[in-house]
Design a protein around this motif. Structure first.
Motif, PDB file in Angstrom:
ATOM      1  N   LYS A 275       1.323  -1.120   0.153  1.00 24.09           N
ATOM      2  CA  LYS A 275      -0.194   0.110   0.030  1.00 24.09           C
ATOM      3  C   LYS A 275       0.945   0.922   0.086  1.00 24.09           C
ATOM      4  CE  LYS A 275      -3.364   1.699   3.016  1.00 24.09           C
ATOM      5  NZ  LYS A 275      -2.867   2.736   3.763  1.00 24.09           N
TER       6      LYS A 275
ATOM      7  N   GLU B 148       1.526   3.860  -3.118  1.00 22.54           N
ATOM      8  CA  GLU B 148       0.922   5.730  -2.728  1.00 22.54           C
ATOM      9  C   GLU B 148       2.012   6.222  -3.069  1.00 22.54           C
ATOM     10  OE1 GLU B 148      -0.565   5.300   1.333  1.00 22.54           O
ATOM     11  OE2 GLU B 148      -2.677   5.079   0.100  1.00 22.54           O
TER      12      GLU B 148
ATOM     13  N   GLU C  73      -8.513   5.995  -5.511  1.00 29.71           N
ATOM     14  CA  GLU C  73      -8.236   4.473  -4.781  1.00 29.71           C
ATOM     15  C   GLU C  73      -8.016   3.433  -5.553  1.00 29.71           C
ATOM     16  OE1 GLU C  73     -10.405   7.440  -3.668  1.00 29.71           O
ATOM     17  OE2 GLU C  73      -9.212   8.049  -2.738  1.00 29.71           O
TER      18      GLU C  73
ATOM     19  N   GLU D 108      -5.387   3.078  -6.964  1.00 26.78           N
ATOM     20  CA  GLU D 108      -4.421   1.971  -6.166  1.00 26.78           C
ATOM     21  C   GLU D 108      -4.827   0.395  -6.419  1.00 26.78           C
ATOM     22  OE1 GLU D 108      -4.951   4.007  -3.334  1.00 26.78           O
ATOM     23  OE2 GLU D 108      -3.668   5.895  -3.494  1.00 26.78           O
TER      24      GLU D 108
END
Length: 119
Positions: A40, A44, A60, A63
């Motif tokens: 994660k 990011e 989101e 990602e």
């Protein structure tokens, strides 16, 4: 106070363990315990570091798609491969390359779509 790296030897080993594991339950445990948070953070930070055309996608969603692509592609990692400098490849570098390439390809495609739609 020393800053903790988000992807260190423990995570390197977890990638190899994940790849070598046959059990879905064990793969899920390895992912949840060792890889979820580092992946994660990696996604990011790459998304925010490089200029990426996101098109009509939410951050989101982008990602999530990058994470799915990373998990799908990381099983091709060969920890015994030797680099040009004579060192073994690192899972960290391999995973970063997968994510950067995913974002680069996504950016290229969405920008191309935008140009097509403007015409």
């Amino acid at each position: 106070m020393k800053k903790r790296l988000y992807f260190a030897e423990k995570e390197e080993k977890a990638v190899i363990d994940y790849i070598n594991e046959d059990s879905k339950e064990e793969k899920n445990r390895i992912y949840e315990q060792y890889l979820k948070e580092p992946f994660k953070i990696m996604i990011e930070s790459i998304l925010r570091r490089y200029p990426i055309h996101i098109g009509n996608h939410d951050i989101e969603d982008l990602e999530f798609y990058a994470l799915a692509h990373l998990i799908e592609q990381m099983v091709k990692f060969d920890p015994n491969r030797i680099t040009k400098s004579g060192k073994k490849t690192k899972a960290y570098s391999y995973c970063q390359t997968i994510v950067r390439n995913y974002f680069r390809d996504h950016s290229r495609k969405t920008y191309s779509d935008k140009k097509t739609n403007l015409n």
